[in-house]
Scaffold this motif. Sequence first.
Motif, PDB file in Angstrom:
ATOM      1  N   ARG A   1     -10.549  -1.203  -3.023  1.00  0.00           N
ATOM      2  CA  ARG A   1     -11.269  -1.656  -1.830  1.00  0.00           C
ATOM      3  C   ARG A   1     -10.401  -2.514  -0.929  1.00  0.00           C
ATOM      4  O   ARG A   1     -10.822  -3.557  -0.433  1.00  0.00           O
ATOM      5  CB  ARG A   1     -12.520  -2.435  -2.211  1.00  0.00           C
ATOM      6  CG  ARG A   1     -13.489  -1.576  -2.967  1.00  0.00           C
ATOM      7  CD  ARG A   1     -14.847  -2.111  -2.764  1.00  0.00           C
ATOM      8  NE  ARG A   1     -15.815  -1.265  -3.435  1.00  0.00           N
ATOM      9  CZ  ARG A   1     -17.070  -1.579  -3.581  1.00  0.00           C
ATOM     10  NH1 ARG A   1     -17.503  -2.714  -3.101  1.00  0.00           N
ATOM     11  NH2 ARG A   1     -17.896  -0.768  -4.179  1.00  0.00           N
ATOM     12  N   ARG A   2      -9.165  -2.106  -0.761  1.00  0.00           N
ATOM     13  CA  ARG A   2      -8.322  -2.737   0.231  1.00  0.00           C
ATOM     14  C   ARG A   2      -8.088  -1.742   1.341  1.00  0.00           C
ATOM     15  O   ARG A   2      -8.448  -0.571   1.231  1.00  0.00           O
ATOM     16  CB  ARG A   2      -6.974  -3.124  -0.394  1.00  0.00           C
ATOM     17  CG  ARG A   2      -7.061  -4.262  -1.360  1.00  0.00           C
ATOM     18  CD  ARG A   2      -5.695  -4.744  -1.774  1.00  0.00           C
ATOM     19  NE  ARG A   2      -5.035  -3.854  -2.711  1.00  0.00           N
ATOM     20  CZ  ARG A   2      -3.853  -3.297  -2.492  1.00  0.00           C
ATOM     21  NH1 ARG A   2      -3.211  -3.506  -1.369  1.00  0.00           N
ATOM     22  NH2 ARG A   2      -3.304  -2.510  -3.402  1.00  0.00           N
ATOM     23  N   TYR A   3      -7.450  -2.197   2.417  1.00  0.00           N
ATOM     24  CA  TYR A   3      -7.149  -1.269   3.496  1.00  0.00           C
ATOM     25  C   TYR A   3      -5.866  -0.512   3.191  1.00  0.00           C
ATOM     26  O   TYR A   3      -5.770   0.687   3.405  1.00  0.00           O
ATOM     27  CB  TYR A   3      -7.032  -2.035   4.810  1.00  0.00           C
ATOM     28  CG  TYR A   3      -6.773  -1.131   5.973  1.00  0.00           C
ATOM     29  CD1 TYR A   3      -7.797  -0.357   6.507  1.00  0.00           C
ATOM     30  CD2 TYR A   3      -5.505  -1.013   6.523  1.00  0.00           C
ATOM     31  CE1 TYR A   3      -7.561   0.500   7.554  1.00  0.00           C
ATOM     32  CE2 TYR A   3      -5.262  -0.169   7.572  1.00  0.00           C
ATOM     33  CZ  TYR A   3      -6.294   0.587   8.087  1.00  0.00           C
ATOM     34  OH  TYR A   3      -6.051   1.438   9.113  1.00  0.00           O
ATOM     35  N   GLY A   4      -4.890  -1.235   2.653  1.00  0.00           N
ATOM     36  CA  GLY A   4      -3.665  -0.564   2.236  1.00  0.00           C
ATOM     37  C   GLY A   4      -2.610  -0.505   3.319  1.00  0.00           C
ATOM     38  O   GLY A   4      -2.922  -0.554   4.500  1.00  0.00           O
TER      39      GLY A   4
END
Lengths: 173, 296
Positions: free
Chosen positions: B35-38
């Motif tokens: 659940r990160r943007y990356g």
Amino acid sequence: MDKEIEQGYNEILESLRKRSLWILHYCTGCGAIELPPTMTSRYDMGRFGIVPFVTPRQSDILIVTGYVNIKTLRRIITSYEQMLDPKYVIGFGSCSINGGIYWDSHSVIKKLDSYMPVDLYIAGCMPRPEAIIHSFKHLMELIDTGKADGYRRYKENYDFYRKNQRKVLGKWR
Amino acid sequence: MVEKILLAVLVPLFAFLVGIFLEGFKRKMVARIQRRYGPPLIQPLLDIIKLLSKKDNISHGLMFDLGPVIALSGSILTVFFIPTPGFKLLSASGDLVALLYIMVIGSLGMALGAGESGNPNASIGIARALTLMLGYDLPFVIALSTVILKFDTTNLYEIVAAQSDLYWGAFLMPITAVVAFIATYGAMGEHPFEVVVAPQEVATGPMVEYGGKHLGFLMIDHAFHIYIELALFTDLFLGGASNLGYFFLKIFGLHILLTFFDTVYPRFRIENAVRFFWRWPTVFALIGLLIVMIGG
Ligand code: SF4
């Protein structure tokens, strides 16, 4: 003409280089506790290509997270000198600016800037992840405009830094 | 002649681009699972550019400098041997056996280079890398023998040709395919077999003293490594491909599967990793071999 080409080449390189900065995962003071939230899901500094790395040889940024006592100063200087140019130092929290609440302490240095060249300070006790992310953005700007030249200053004023280090550490090497 | 030289440039370029894309995609995918943007897709490329543009370099001796070069050239040589649809570069009658030896050059170069740095973490990392190799090579070699027995040839191009029309190795020998998949997975050093680099334990193991341009070379080598392992598995068990697009899609699918495993597992201790490889994958590899020997 050659000079312009070289300048253009350097500009392109700087604008690419600023998008990949690796932090040395070495924490000194209490401020380090704000770094995990900055790395993980909530704030995710990986978006900007900033990730923690474990050895000085691989890293570009040294974050001095808070107060530095004299014992730690030795390690920090060694780590900083092991890092490869271009390298940047971020002073994190008010303790690295002027000693903060450790102003009167006998074993904590006050102004980090006299021992190693700091490119950027983050004020606060302790700074929130938003402030950290903001400071990274600012560091990228500084790199882009060529103002983050701490590593050059360290080489030019080596005697000055050496003198200050000797003052607190004694003749340590 | 000119054609050969052109191919010798194009094939590694294709391998590098595929490898670097897969790495970038993996980072993005892991970020999404957490659940990160990356980071952006081209992040590995940016990292390599940054590392290669570092202003100074620390060397610990000649072998230390040569290590990454040996690793990279070993990888490029391996790429020449792997059948890529549309390109045919190096091929001999026994190239599967030759490949097994050439694939070791990379690790060997790394071991020699890191050994000279004199850092204890590097030594531990190398010892772990060689021990792990002992682990995954046993089931992998048994699986390869099964393939050789099944198709009755050691030529990779003939093996690929024998698998046309959906007679894929994975359908003909499902048990062996699974074992080879696990061994490939171990060879790529992903979690739970990430014992070699293990940043929290041995500070990236063999890479601990490498920085700047050396590390840049090692990262390029890593991109090749991803391509080599996945392409070899695709050629042996997924029937190669008729054109580059299909080939890439198969590799891509495999990589997505690998990344899922990589994201959810923690890390083995080194002796547990070797014990794991020598237990179930080896037993099943032997069963697969037996089935092929009896059933033909
Ligand atoms: S600035 Fe505050 S939080 Fe940071 S090290 Fe000093 S006392 Fe701790």
